[in-house]
Design an enzyme around this catalytic site. Structure first.
Site, short mmCIF file in Angstrom:
data_model
loop_
_atom_site.label_atom_id
_atom_site.label_comp_id
_atom_site.label_asym_id
_atom_site.label_seq_id
_atom_site.Cartn_x
_atom_site.Cartn_y
_atom_site.Cartn_z
N LYS A 111 0.84 -1.19 0.00
CA LYS A 111 0.00 0.00 0.00
C LYS A 111 0.89 1.25 0.00
O LYS A 111 2.08 1.19 0.32
CB LYS A 111 -0.94 0.00 1.21
CG LYS A 111 -0.25 0.02 2.56
CD LYS A 111 -1.26 -0.04 3.68
CE LYS A 111 -0.57 -0.02 5.05
NZ LYS A 111 -1.53 -0.02 6.16
N TYR A 150 15.82 30.86 6.28
CA TYR A 150 14.72 31.71 6.72
C TYR A 150 14.72 31.92 8.23
O TYR A 150 15.06 31.02 9.02
CB TYR A 150 13.38 31.06 6.33
CG TYR A 150 13.02 31.19 4.86
CD1 TYR A 150 12.78 32.44 4.30
CD2 TYR A 150 12.91 30.07 4.05
CE1 TYR A 150 12.43 32.57 2.97
CE2 TYR A 150 12.57 30.18 2.70
CZ TYR A 150 12.34 31.44 2.17
OH TYR A 150 12.01 31.57 0.84
#
Length: 633
Positions: A40, A263
């Site tokens: 999956k 940042y």
């Protein structure tokens, strides 16, 4: 080393490590037990199709997916083993489940009853599993209610009780609770009236930590990909990471003491250092929470992440790397066996989940598959395999044309191929495409009995026979005196036979005649009518509706005239056809005849006998519309 220098980042999948991990886990399984490979979420980011194929080669009896769409994808890629949908299915998924022979997990009676009814209507008996909640508290029928549900589901026609399972909540770290869940499951097994073929309890960690004497199938997930779910497992089983996420240094810079990187100035340099920019960020799946915590590997040296991770870039301190770092140098983002960049170590640094990091990895990275150290396959950037139903018709047409352009290296050629070949196949977006097979077309030349025609025309008797799915309770035969008029009948899927009449003859029942027309053993009637300058013959039978949707044999016999002055007669294949025999009989009428086939691929076999020619293509060879043969005389 990777074989291309064009990748900014990429993922290497070691199938050797995957096989190693399977064998390690199989050491803990009972001798006769089988395993289900969990694929999956695109096999936790490793590539569901490739992992599934390798697992099947290693003996996987079943595959586990999360939903019907994941199972459909595997079926479209040719995977044939049973595929279990582990999560509860939706009502809307029932058509996909039936079409692609998937095995659903049923947790309530209404779903089972509707599934059984639809399966019966399709003439199928569909296997199903039941998930019992023994303490996971996520999905599945509660333990106290499971016996009653199973007894009711067993009575539903159209579905077959194929498996029963539960799921450990903490098999890697809580043996007491796992033992409780196992005891609850055993109690249920003692109550139900019949045991299904498959009984499964253990996930990967459960295989190692929770041996049992009732299951015959194990679900192998994260551990099979070489990721430990708990540090305690390191001492019990030797696993190797299957995935390695790699990139390259894009630039090398220096920052002085007191200056910041990234940042919001979350990193202030304590001294002057060199740092590298790696073109990988959170948009590539490298988690934002690894800012100022993660570690990358350059020249086998751990390089700590400095500053915030950007969408597309990550900065790392390279001051401790003993070799000179240059743009283009390879970087291991994670997945190597080096402790600092193992997925488990990275996730512990920010309290994250290895499952999440793997599944979100490499959204802009290609996957490369290796066996014995050799590159054997590469997959494109898209994480979902190409499925045509994902696209609207216009968009799909653009995708196909673009793919042809890539293949031929020429957009003009791509447009030509698309317009002349594919557009003829897909004339109507709303109609399915049915092909002909066991195709036989015979033409017999003779002299007309009418003296007025004998000098100028041949009499031609034709027999056309083929098998095809019957689409409607009538079909047409069309005859026109020029190509432009006949062309409109090539765009109609209710026309099964088309004939181009010489322009000197008027299209009517005297110049073109049906001598017989049959579908299977039904003799059809026909009505003729003129539509402009074309003759249309509509063939019907009151019992045709009983054959709709079935493969039937069409047999059409006609008689017409053909001018001797033409010196050639062309037979076209007007629909998608698989295998064909086209023959002409001119014995006693013409001294000789030449044949010029124009078929795609290999040339047909040509057999010549006295006064006849037979062209035969292999039974499995496809012929596209526009294929055919010229008989010259």
């Amino acid at each position: 080393m990777i074989r291309t220098k064009s990748e900014r980042s990429w993922i290497e999948i070691s199938l050797d490590h995957f096989v190693h991990n399977l064998r390690e886990l199989q050491r803990f399984m009972p001798e006769k037990a089988s395993f289900m490979q969990i694929v999956k979420a695109d096999a936790y980011g490793h590539g569901a199709v490739e992992i599934a194929r390798e697992a099947i080669q290693q003996g996987a009896a079943m595959l586990g997916v999360a939903n019907a769409d994941e199972g459909k994808l595997l079926r479209l890629q040719g995977i044939q083993v049973p595929i279990l949908i582990l999560s509860p299915s939706l009502m809307e998924e029932i058509p996909i489940i039936l079409k692609y022979d998937l095995t659903p997990t049923i947790g309530n009676l209404p779903f089972g009853q509707i599934l059984g009814r639809v399966a019966r209507e399709k003439g199928k008996i569909l296997p199903f599993h039941v998930n019992v909640d023994t303490g996971m508290g996520r999905s599945g029928i509660r333990y106290e209610e499971a016996e009653a549900l199973i007894r009711e589901l067993i009575l539903v026609q159209g579905i077959n009780f194929d498996g029963l399972f539960t799921h450990y909540a903490a098999s890697e770290s809580d043996p007491e609770y796992s033992a409780y869940q196992l005891s609850q499951f055993k109690k249920l097994l003692a109550k139900i009236p019949e045991h299904p073929p498959w009984i499964h309890i253990a996930n990967s960690a459960g295989v190692v930590n929770c041996p049992d004497d009732v299951s015959n199938l194990s679900r192998l997930g994260l551990l099979s990909y070489g990721i430990y779910t708990d540090p305690s497992l390191c001492e019990k089983v030797n696993l190797k990471p299957v995935m390695t996420f790699k990139s390259r240094v894009s630039s090398v810079n220096r920052v002085k003491k007191g200056e910041s990187v990234g940042y919001n100035r979350t990193y202030i340099a304590p001294k002057e250092i060199s740092y590298a920019i790696v073109p990988v960020g959170y948009a590539d799946g490298y988690d934002y929470l690894l800012s100022n915590k993660g570690t990358l590997l350059i020249h086998d040296s751990p390089c700590p992440v400095i500053g915030k991770i950007s969408m597309d870039m990550t900065a790392v301190d390279i001051s401790s790397v003993p070799k000179e770092v240059r743009p283009g140098d390879e970087v291991i983002v994670f997945g190597d066996e080096h402790t600092k960049v193992r997925v488990e170590s990275l996730c512990r640094s920010y309290h994250g989940s290895p499952y999440e990091l793997l599944c979100q990895t490499g959204r802009r990275a290609r996957r490369f598959y290796f066996r014995d150290g050799e590159l054997i396959k590469a997959r494109p950037l898209a994480r979902r395999e190409f499925i045509s139903s994902d696209y609207e018709p216009d968009e799909l047409s653009r995708v196909i044309e673009s793919a042809i352009g890539e293949k031929t290296g020429n957009r003009d050629i791509a447009r030509l191929i698309f317009d002349t070949v594919l557009q003829r196949l897909f004339r109507e977006e709303s109609h399915p495409l049915f092909h002909r097979h066991q195709f036989y077309h015979r033409l017999r030349f003779s002299e007309p009995k009418e003296k007025s025609l004998a000098g100028e025309y041949f009499l031609i008797d034709t027999e056309l026979s083929f098998r095809k799915q019957l689409e409607r309770n009538y079909f047409m035969i069309a005859c026109a005196g020029n190509e432009r008029e006949l062309e409109k009948y090539f765009r109609r899927d209710d026309v099964e036979y088309r004939w181009l009449l010489d322009g000197s003859l008027r299209p009517d029942d005297r110049s073109f005649t049906i001598t017989s027309v049959r579908v299977n053993d039904l003799d059809l009637k026909y009505e003729s009518r003129l539509s402009g300058s074309c003759l249309e013959l509509i063939c019907t039978h009151k019992d045709l509706h009983n054959l709709l949707g079935k493969q039937v044999r069409f047999t059409i016999n006609t008689r017409t005239y053909y001018p001797k002055s033409s010196h050639q007669l062309t037979v076209y294949v007007t629909g998608l056809t698989r295998g064909a025999e086209i023959s002409v009989d001119y014995d006693g009428v013409l001294p000789s005849m030449d044949v010029i086939p124009f078929f795609p691929g290999g040339q047909p076999e040509i057999r010549r006998h006295k006064g006849s020619i037979h062209l035969i293509t292999p039974e499995k060879e496809w012929l596209l519309p526009g294929s055919g043969v010229v008989f010259a005389f």
